[in-house]
Design a protein around this motif. Structure first.
Motif, mmCIF file in Angstrom:
data_model
loop_
_atom_site.group_PDB
_atom_site.id
_atom_site.type_symbol
_atom_site.label_atom_id
_atom_site.label_comp_id
_atom_site.label_asym_id
_atom_site.label_seq_id
_atom_site.Cartn_x
_atom_site.Cartn_y
_atom_site.Cartn_z
ATOM 1 N N LYS A 1 -1.163 10.536 -3.658
ATOM 2 C CA LYS A 1 -2.425 9.800 -3.656
ATOM 3 C C LYS A 1 -2.437 8.657 -4.674
ATOM 4 O O LYS A 1 -3.405 7.893 -4.743
ATOM 5 C CB LYS A 1 -3.587 10.754 -3.948
ATOM 6 C CG LYS A 1 -3.792 11.822 -2.867
ATOM 7 C CD LYS A 1 -4.945 12.741 -3.210
ATOM 8 C CE LYS A 1 -5.151 13.798 -2.114
ATOM 9 N NZ LYS A 1 -6.279 14.708 -2.428
ATOM 10 N N VAL A 2 -1.380 8.544 -5.447
ATOM 11 C CA VAL A 2 -1.319 7.530 -6.505
ATOM 12 C C VAL A 2 -0.757 6.225 -5.950
ATOM 13 O O VAL A 2 0.259 6.219 -5.250
ATOM 14 C CB VAL A 2 -0.452 8.026 -7.679
ATOM 15 C CG1 VAL A 2 -0.323 6.940 -8.746
ATOM 16 C CG2 VAL A 2 -1.035 9.299 -8.285
ATOM 17 N N ARG A 3 -1.402 5.111 -6.277
ATOM 18 C CA ARG A 3 -0.925 3.776 -5.918
ATOM 19 C C ARG A 3 -0.726 2.999 -7.211
ATOM 20 O O ARG A 3 -1.643 2.917 -8.032
ATOM 21 C CB ARG A 3 -1.929 3.053 -5.021
ATOM 22 C CG ARG A 3 -2.307 3.799 -3.753
ATOM 23 C CD ARG A 3 -1.155 3.826 -2.748
ATOM 24 N NE ARG A 3 -1.535 4.559 -1.541
ATOM 25 C CZ ARG A 3 -1.284 5.839 -1.345
ATOM 26 N NH1 ARG A 3 -0.677 6.546 -2.300
ATOM 27 N NH2 ARG A 3 -1.637 6.443 -0.226
ATOM 28 N N VAL A 4 0.439 2.408 -7.377
ATOM 29 C CA VAL A 4 0.769 1.687 -8.607
ATOM 30 C C VAL A 4 0.957 0.208 -8.297
ATOM 31 O O VAL A 4 1.681 -0.146 -7.359
ATOM 32 C CB VAL A 4 2.057 2.252 -9.254
ATOM 33 C CG1 VAL A 4 2.395 1.476 -10.527
ATOM 34 C CG2 VAL A 4 1.888 3.739 -9.571
ATOM 35 N N SER A 5 0.310 -0.652 -9.062
ATOM 36 C CA SER A 5 0.439 -2.096 -8.856
ATOM 37 C C SER A 5 0.441 -2.818 -10.194
ATOM 38 O O SER A 5 0.085 -2.245 -11.235
ATOM 39 C CB SER A 5 -0.700 -2.621 -7.979
ATOM 40 O OG SER A 5 -1.951 -2.420 -8.611
ATOM 41 N N VAL A 6 0.833 -4.088 -10.156
ATOM 42 C CA VAL A 6 0.911 -4.914 -11.360
ATOM 43 C C VAL A 6 -0.312 -5.811 -11.439
ATOM 44 O O VAL A 6 -0.677 -6.468 -10.463
ATOM 45 C CB VAL A 6 2.193 -5.767 -11.364
ATOM 46 C CG1 VAL A 6 2.201 -6.721 -12.562
ATOM 47 C CG2 VAL A 6 3.425 -4.877 -11.379
ATOM 48 N N ASP A 7 -0.948 -5.835 -12.601
ATOM 49 C CA ASP A 7 -2.044 -6.759 -12.862
ATOM 50 C C ASP A 7 -1.506 -7.883 -13.744
ATOM 51 O O ASP A 7 -1.024 -7.611 -14.849
ATOM 52 C CB ASP A 7 -3.179 -6.030 -13.583
ATOM 53 C CG ASP A 7 -4.330 -6.957 -13.929
ATOM 54 O OD1 ASP A 7 -4.235 -7.644 -14.969
ATOM 55 O OD2 ASP A 7 -5.306 -7.008 -13.171
ATOM 56 N N PRO A 8 -1.547 -9.131 -13.293
ATOM 57 C CA PRO A 8 -0.964 -10.238 -14.071
ATOM 58 C C PRO A 8 -1.522 -10.337 -15.489
ATOM 59 O O PRO A 8 -0.783 -10.647 -16.435
ATOM 60 C CB PRO A 8 -1.322 -11.475 -13.241
ATOM 61 C CG PRO A 8 -1.471 -10.961 -11.847
ATOM 62 C CD PRO A 8 -2.074 -9.594 -11.992
#
Length: 442
Positions: free
Chosen positions: A348-355
């Motif tokens: 259920k975990v989603r990982v993304s980059v925040d600039p």
């Protein structure tokens, strides 16, 4: 004076009686933390395999192996104890160095100090000096050398040399030889996720081994290149010495409350904060969104095959944190790798980059966590994870962590005796009074 000479002069002049009180206190905090982590680490598969190798391949000697009654020479003890210290990914670190100085420096200090009968004050001097050189060498790396290559094995070896050379009272030329040997032979592991699947752990154990070997070789007359830190093309000489003697790198060491890669800690803190504030239950969670800096993309293993791989998985770490409220040796077990409820939660975990968060790295390792549930979404932002100098663990919390890790292996009474020994290190005429408490069977 070359930068290498300046660093050597700093190490040689490091004197317990002249060290600020907060530096001495922090050095003892680092030692206590490292010992607790290594005691727990000595009861892992990684340590078991390493023990079999060590007793067969290293020479006998007078240095203690943590969690064993076996004694080996300085090299075997430095290597094995470094392996134990790094096994659970609970060892201290330094944000700007992007790695773990303690697991390379303190095992070297223990092995050399025990063998030569150094005092507790001399041991602490060597620890402070080792942290300083290790961190400075890492921070001063040229951008093309630093990019994607931040494993402790690269810069832990010079820190180990500084530690050993301080205890062995090296003169300038011998120190030059030792640093030249270490920089030339130091481990250079591949970047990132390539080494996250096995037990290599940033080559931390090998960093201590190379540094200790370099020092002992130099003592025997083995020559290394002079001014290697200046001439290799890998380091910014000005950065190597900037603030030297006025700032102490050990004061910026962080301590880890969770057995997981430090880059996952702000997300873990955020999730646990939401659990406390909103009474979140794992069963009601629909999705977890983690936003962070670029490096978090490396930590997206949804089905780690080993407990070491699990240490580098944000999804699995969050599943453990939500299920148990903590992440330590009892949670980081192979049975949990096969647990379907944990696996479902991890997916259920989603990982993304925040600039914006990425621009703060490495000065800050910040993350934003949003948990989606049927009763709404909840968000927490963490700028400094627990254990950072800006969000420190108190002495009481660090003692609690030590007892949590050590008491299962050696019992609470012996654990408290070991804590007391660390507290009065500077009073010891020989560090043997400390190391004798580390010999036991796990």
């Amino acid at each position: 004076m070359s930068a290498t000479d300046a660093l050597i002069a700093f190490v040689q002049s490091t004197d317990y009686s002249l060290l600020p009180g907060d530096v001495i206190s922090q050095a003892k905090r680092c030692v206590l933390d490292l010992l607790g982590v290594a005691i727990a680490g000595s009861n892992t598969r990684m340590a078991e395999a390493s023990m079999r190798f060590a007793v067969n391949q290293f020479a006998p000697g007078n240095a203690t192996l943590i969690g064993s009654e076996v004694r080996l020479g300085e090299l075997g003890a430095t290597w094995f104890n470094g392996i134990c210290a790094s096994a659970l990914d609970l060892d201290d670190g330094h944000r700007l160095a992007m790695g773990h100085p303690g697991a390379a420096v303190i095992p070297t200090a223990l092995a050399i100090a025990e063998t030569i009968g150094a005092s507790g004050a001399e041991f602490l001097e060597a620890v402070v000096a080792g942290y300083e050189i290790a961190v400075r060498v890492s921070v001063a790396r040229m951008p093309d050398y630093k990019a994607d290559h931040y494993s402790t094995g690269i810069w832990g070896a010079p820190g180990s040399v500084a530690t050993a050379g301080k205890l062995l009272e090296f003169d300038g030329p011998t120190f030059q030889d030792a640093l030249g040997i270490a920089v030339a032979h130091g481990p250079f592991p591949p970047p990132g996720s390539v080494v996250m699947e096995g037990m290599v752990k940033e080559a931390i154990g090998w960093a201590g081994l190379v540094g200790c070997s370099a020092a002992l070789l130099a003592r025997e007359g083995f020559a290394g290149s002079k001014d290697m830190l200046d001439r290799s093309g890998r380091y910014d000489a000005a950065q190597l010495v900037e603030g030297l003697g006025r700032e102490y790198a050990i004061l910026q060491a962080y301590f880890k409350p969770y057995a997981a890669c430090r880059w996952s800690h702000p997300a873990i803190d955020g999730v646990l904060e939401l659990v406390r504030e909103h009474g979140l239950q794992a069963s009601e969670i629909e999705e977890i969104h983690v936003e962070g800096f670029q490096q978090v993309r490396r930590l997206c293993d949804y089905a780690p095959a080993t407990t070491v791989a699990a240490q580098y998985s944000i999804p699995f770490a969050l599943a453990l944190a939500l299920t148990y409220g903590r992440i330590g040796p009892e949670e980081l077990i192979e049975a949990n790798l096969q647990d379907e409820e944990l696996a479902t939660l991890a997916r259920k975990v989603r990982v993304s980059v925040d600039p914006g968060l990425d621009r703060l790295f490495p000065e800050k390792t910040a993350s934003r966590v949003t948990v989606l549930t049927g009763r709404g979404s909840f968000t927490a932002s963490v700028e400094y994870p627990r254990g950072n100098p800006e969000n420190p663990l108190s002495d009481a919390q660090l003692a609690e962590k030590f007892l949590w890790l050590a008491a299962d292996a050696i019992g609470e009474r012996k654990s408290r005796k070991l804590m007391h020994a660390v507290e009065r290190l500077e009073e010891m005429d020989s560090v043997v009074h400390l190391t004798e408490l580390l010999a036991f069977q796990v």
